[in-house]
Design a protein around this motif. Structure first.
Motif, PDB file in Angstrom:
ATOM      1  N   VAL A 337       0.799  -1.225   0.000  1.00 37.22           N
ATOM      2  CA  VAL A 337       0.000   0.000   0.000  1.00 37.22           C
ATOM      3  C   VAL A 337       0.833   1.277   0.000  1.00 37.22           C
ATOM      4  O   VAL A 337       0.344   2.333  -0.380  1.00 37.22           O
ATOM      5  N   LEU A 338       2.104   1.193   0.373  1.00 42.45           N
ATOM      6  CA  LEU A 338       2.906   2.401   0.599  1.00 42.45           C
ATOM      7  C   LEU A 338       2.851   3.396  -0.553  1.00 42.45           C
ATOM      8  O   LEU A 338       2.568   4.571  -0.358  1.00 42.45           O
ATOM      9  N   LEU A 339       3.122   2.946  -1.768  1.00 40.63           N
ATOM     10  CA  LEU A 339       3.236   3.870  -2.894  1.00 40.63           C
ATOM     11  C   LEU A 339       2.078   3.762  -3.882  1.00 40.63           C
ATOM     12  O   LEU A 339       2.200   4.178  -5.026  1.00 40.63           O
ATOM     13  N   ASN A 340       0.958   3.226  -3.440  1.00 40.79           N
ATOM     14  CA  ASN A 340      -0.181   3.081  -4.351  1.00 40.79           C
ATOM     15  C   ASN A 340      -0.829   4.404  -4.731  1.00 40.79           C
ATOM     16  O   ASN A 340      -1.403   4.533  -5.804  1.00 40.79           O
ATOM     17  N   TYR A 341      -0.806   5.374  -3.840  1.00 37.66           N
ATOM     18  CA  TYR A 341      -1.475   6.655  -4.079  1.00 37.66           C
ATOM     19  C   TYR A 341      -2.902   6.435  -4.584  1.00 37.66           C
ATOM     20  O   TYR A 341      -3.244   6.761  -5.709  1.00 37.66           O
ATOM     21  N   GLY A 342      -3.698   5.848  -3.697  1.00 38.19           N
ATOM     22  CA  GLY A 342      -5.074   5.539  -4.036  1.00 38.19           C
ATOM     23  C   GLY A 342      -5.982   5.695  -2.837  1.00 38.19           C
ATOM     24  O   GLY A 342      -5.687   6.465  -1.907  1.00 38.19           O
ATOM     25  N   PRO A 343      -7.086   4.950  -2.790  1.00 39.28           N
ATOM     26  CA  PRO A 343      -8.082   5.118  -1.727  1.00 39.28           C
ATOM     27  C   PRO A 343      -7.600   4.780  -0.324  1.00 39.28           C
ATOM     28  O   PRO A 343      -8.268   5.134   0.648  1.00 39.28           O
ATOM     29  N   ARG A 344      -6.473   4.092  -0.192  1.00 37.92           N
ATOM     30  CA  ARG A 344      -5.956   3.777   1.147  1.00 37.92           C
ATOM     31  C   ARG A 344      -4.782   4.664   1.542  1.00 37.92           C
ATOM     32  O   ARG A 344      -4.141   4.418   2.576  1.00 37.92           O
ATOM     33  N   THR A 345      -4.508   5.690   0.789  1.00 38.78           N
ATOM     34  CA  THR A 345      -3.345   6.526   1.093  1.00 38.78           C
ATOM     35  C   THR A 345      -3.503   7.255   2.421  1.00 38.78           C
ATOM     36  O   THR A 345      -2.512   7.544   3.096  1.00 38.78           O
ATOM     37  N   ASP A 346      -4.737   7.538   2.831  1.00 42.65           N
ATOM     38  CA  ASP A 346      -4.916   8.170   4.148  1.00 42.65           C
ATOM     39  C   ASP A 346      -4.407   7.246   5.250  1.00 42.65           C
ATOM     40  O   ASP A 346      -3.847   7.700   6.256  1.00 42.65           O
ATOM     41  N   ARG A 347      -4.579   5.938   5.075  1.00 37.44           N
ATOM     42  CA  ARG A 347      -4.081   4.987   6.072  1.00 37.44           C
ATOM     43  C   ARG A 347      -2.555   4.987   6.106  1.00 37.44           C
ATOM     44  O   ARG A 347      -1.939   4.914   7.166  1.00 37.44           O
ATOM     45  N   VAL A 348      -1.964   5.049   4.927  1.00 35.12           N
ATOM     46  CA  VAL A 348      -0.501   5.115   4.840  1.00 35.12           C
ATOM     47  C   VAL A 348       0.006   6.351   5.575  1.00 35.12           C
ATOM     48  O   VAL A 348       0.941   6.282   6.386  1.00 35.12           O
ATOM     49  N   LEU A 349      -0.618   7.484   5.283  1.00 38.08           N
ATOM     50  CA  LEU A 349      -0.189   8.730   5.910  1.00 38.08           C
ATOM     51  C   LEU A 349      -0.389   8.677   7.424  1.00 38.08           C
ATOM     52  O   LEU A 349       0.447   9.158   8.195  1.00 38.08           O
ATOM     53  N   THR A 350      -1.498   8.077   7.857  1.00 35.66           N
ATOM     54  CA  THR A 350      -1.735   7.916   9.286  1.00 35.66           C
ATOM     55  C   THR A 350      -0.612   7.129   9.945  1.00 35.66           C
ATOM     56  O   THR A 350      -0.078   7.522  10.991  1.00 35.66           O
ATOM     57  N   GLU A 351      -0.231   6.025   9.333  1.00 37.05           N
ATOM     58  CA  GLU A 351       0.830   5.201   9.916  1.00 37.05           C
ATOM     59  C   GLU A 351       2.165   5.933   9.946  1.00 37.05           C
ATOM     60  O   GLU A 351       2.924   5.832  10.919  1.00 37.05           O
ATOM     61  N   ILE A 352       2.465   6.662   8.867  1.00 40.70           N
ATOM     62  CA  ILE A 352       3.724   7.418   8.850  1.00 40.70           C
ATOM     63  C   ILE A 352       3.741   8.439   9.971  1.00 40.70           C
ATOM     64  O   ILE A 352       4.719   8.565  10.720  1.00 40.70           O
ATOM     65  N   VAL A 353       2.644   9.178  10.113  1.00 36.81           N
ATOM     66  CA  VAL A 353       2.569  10.214  11.150  1.00 36.81           C
ATOM     67  C   VAL A 353       2.662   9.595  12.540  1.00 36.81           C
ATOM     68  O   VAL A 353       3.397  10.084  13.409  1.00 36.81           O
ATOM     69  N   GLU A 354       1.921   8.510  12.772  1.00 38.04           N
ATOM     70  CA  GLU A 354       1.947   7.884  14.095  1.00 38.04           C
ATOM     71  C   GLU A 354       3.342   7.393  14.467  1.00 38.04           C
ATOM     72  O   GLU A 354       3.789   7.569  15.607  1.00 38.04           O
ATOM     73  N   GLN A 355       4.013   6.774  13.513  1.00 37.88           N
ATOM     74  CA  GLN A 355       5.334   6.234  13.811  1.00 37.88           C
ATOM     75  C   GLN A 355       6.397   7.323  13.877  1.00 37.88           C
ATOM     76  O   GLN A 355       7.293   7.284  14.733  1.00 37.88           O
TER      77      GLN A 355
END
Length: 364
Positions: A337-355
């Motif tokens: 999912v990391l570089l998909n830039y699609g409907p789950r990108t908010d989840r990716v960004l959430t994980e990056i911010v949290e970590q």
């Protein structure tokens, strides 16, 4: 271009990582060092992207707990067909049925399923790693599309992107009379809406595309609002590393790696880009890492596993001497999912911010 358009390597498990299909598009081409790097990657080319607590982002509708699933729109759309759309390779494509859909990249599969067409998808590329797609037959071999496998499923529409190949397979599918739409790949956050709109239009549901685009963009914006203030300090510097330990491939991402947009959206600095790496990737060296001086390292989860986790990561020359290595600060995101830039990108960004902004992190 991002990493998925640069190289393809075998994952630690010997299966394809989700980034490889698009990684073929670029090959380093200058000098002996570039040739050696290409050879190393070619050797690996077969099938293929810490912390907690503190001021973390709010959980989006789908967070790390269910990151291997997509979240379809509530109401399945009713397609209005036929439609004629422009393909990225210059062709005009007319679609008159969405009964049997074959998306040839994981990111396109993600959009199709999220738009509500999961029941009509009859095959997948190996990079479609989310749960709803896992039982579908795979129609790629080492990331090359098998035209015979695709045609045997009698698709009514095939979706590809500009890095899907080989060209002979694409031609064979088209020559059989199957509508095949080529979509420009995503390179950054700004491409999310465009990709959703393109796929939705091809499937005859532009209004559903608008709904999904607005939902996705709203969730991304909500995550960004949660990013902690830097309190006058410098933004955290994050280096994106592409690792495949089983193939001895260790790369440092630059401006064209595909990760810059995510890191900047998370309130961070892409350390590779900022240090002057204006291409996609370069082989990791102690000198390059010293210049990048990352406070944290972004990796794909399978890449981290391929070097035996954090203990193995700091053994790569130069890592232990960086602020990130000394603090053992790693942001690890699922390959699929990391570089998909699609409907789950908010989840990716959430994980990056949290970590990234975990207790004791740079942003605190």
């Amino acid at each position: 271009m991002h990493i998925s358009q640069a190289f393809a390597t075998r994952s630690p498990e010997g299966s394809e990582g989700p980034d490889a299909g698009r990684m073929r598009a670029r090959r380093p081409a200058r000098g002996r060092a570039a040739a050696a790097l290409t050879a190393a990657v070619a050797f690996a080319l077969v099938l293929t992207g810490c912390g907690g607590g503190g001021n973390s982002a709010p959980k989006s509708a789908g967070s790390a707990a269910d990151a291997d699933r997509v979240e379809p729109l509530a109401a399945p759309p009713a397609p209005k067909l036929p439609v004629t759309v422009d393909s990225a390779d210059g062709a005009k494509v007319t679609i008159d049925s969405t009964d049997r859909i074959v998306p040839l990249t994981g990111s396109l599969s993600e959009i199709v399923f999220t738009l509500g067409f999961g029941k009509q998808v009859v095959a997948r590329d190996i990079t479609a790693t989310f749960e709803q797609a896992e039982k579908l037959p795979v129609v790629t071999r080492a990331h090359d599309v098998s035209a015979e496998s695709v045609l045997s499923l009698k698709p009514t529409i095939v979706l590809a992107d500009t890095t899907t190949g080989p060209a002979e397979a694409i031609d064979q599918i088209r020559d059989a009379g199957i509508p095949l739409l080529v979509v420009e790949p995503a390179k950054e956050l700004a491409d999310v809406g465009r990709r959703i709109d393109t796929v939705a239009e091809a499937l005859g549901v532009p209004s559903a595309g608008t709904e999904l685009k607005e939902r996705t963009e709203s969730r991304i914006a909500a995550v960004q609002k949660s990013i902690p203030d830097h309190r006058g300090g410098e933004k955290p510097r994050v280096a994106f590393l592409y690792l495949r330990g089983s193939a001895s491939v260790y790369l440092l991402g630059g401006a064209e790696s595909g990760a810059s947009s995510l890191l900047e959206a998370a309130g961070a600095v892409d350390a590779g880009k900022e240090s002057g790496l204006d291409k996609d990737f370069t082989a990791i060296t102690s000198e390059a890492l010293a210049k990048a001086a990352p406070d944290a390292i972004l990796v794909m989860s399978k890449g981290l596993a391929s070097v035996d986790g954090m203990d193995g990561l700091v053994k790569i020359p130069g890592i232990a001497e960086t602020p990130a290595g000394m603090d053992r600060r790693v942001v690890s995101i699922d390959d699929g999912v990391l570089l998909n830039y699609g409907p789950r990108t908010d989840r990716v960004l959430t994980e990056i911010v949290e970590q990234l902004y975990a207790k004791g992190g740079t942003g605190q």
